[in-house]
Design a protein around this motif. Structure first.
Motif, mmCIF file in Angstrom:
data_model
loop_
_atom_site.group_PDB
_atom_site.id
_atom_site.type_symbol
_atom_site.label_atom_id
_atom_site.label_comp_id
_atom_site.label_asym_id
_atom_site.label_seq_id
_atom_site.Cartn_x
_atom_site.Cartn_y
_atom_site.Cartn_z
ATOM 1 N N UNK A 10 14.344 -6.173 -5.268
ATOM 2 C CA UNK A 10 13.109 -5.181 -5.766
ATOM 3 C C UNK A 10 12.438 -6.497 -4.694
ATOM 4 N N UNK A 11 11.228 -5.943 -4.696
ATOM 5 C CA UNK A 11 9.822 -6.327 -3.848
ATOM 6 C C UNK A 11 8.578 -5.834 -2.891
ATOM 7 N N UNK A 12 7.737 -5.993 -2.686
ATOM 8 C CA UNK A 12 6.256 -5.759 -2.410
ATOM 9 C C UNK A 12 6.462 -5.370 -0.659
ATOM 10 N N UNK A 13 5.459 -3.987 -0.872
ATOM 11 C CA UNK A 13 5.624 -4.049 -0.167
ATOM 12 C C UNK A 13 4.072 -4.462 1.127
ATOM 13 N N UNK A 14 4.960 -5.199 2.180
ATOM 14 C CA UNK A 14 3.675 -5.730 2.885
ATOM 15 C C UNK A 14 2.748 -4.736 4.400
ATOM 16 N N UNK A 48 2.066 2.685 -0.906
ATOM 17 C CA UNK A 48 1.419 2.346 0.111
ATOM 18 C C UNK A 48 1.714 0.925 0.198
ATOM 19 N N UNK A 49 1.114 0.492 0.899
ATOM 20 C CA UNK A 49 0.520 -1.255 0.836
ATOM 21 C C UNK A 49 0.263 -1.625 -0.535
ATOM 22 N N UNK A 50 1.109 -2.879 -1.090
ATOM 23 C CA UNK A 50 0.494 -3.111 -2.183
ATOM 24 C C UNK A 50 1.972 -2.578 -3.631
ATOM 25 N N UNK A 51 2.765 -1.639 -3.148
ATOM 26 C CA UNK A 51 3.351 -1.258 -4.041
ATOM 27 C C UNK A 51 4.649 -1.951 -3.844
ATOM 28 N N UNK A 52 4.558 -2.384 -5.152
ATOM 29 C CA UNK A 52 6.382 -2.690 -5.972
ATOM 30 C C UNK A 52 7.439 -1.904 -5.492
ATOM 31 N N UNK A 53 8.424 -1.857 -4.893
ATOM 32 C CA UNK A 53 9.186 -1.052 -4.528
ATOM 33 C C UNK A 53 11.303 -1.486 -4.876
#
Length: 73
Positions: A10-14, A48-53
């Motif tokens: 899991x991560x976050x779009x930067x 979009x930027x900030x979404x957890x994926x």
């Protein structure tokens, strides 16, 4: 390589790059690049930027991944 063989992280779009490439910051602090999987493109799921994926990463090349799921906030 099949999706079953990928390691899910899991991560976050930067950041967004051209050509549908996303820069993702993982929970452990590492930075990788990833693209959307085919199902997300087919059903036009926007990321979009900030979404957890959730990202599927190949054990052979851990610098590139495949975005398989966008988590709801």
């Amino acid at each position: 390589m099949a999706k079953d063989d990928l390691v899910t992280i899991e991560g976050k779009i930067s950041n967004l790059s051209g050509g549908g490439t996303y820069h993702i910051t993982l929970e452990n602090g590492a930075e990788i690049t990833a693209r959307l999987c085919g199902k997300m493109k087919k059903f036009k799921i926007k990321v979009v930027v900030g979404d957890r994926v959730s990202v599927g990463v190949s054990p052979y090349d851990p610098t590139h991944g495949l975005i398989t799921h966008r988590h709801k906030i």
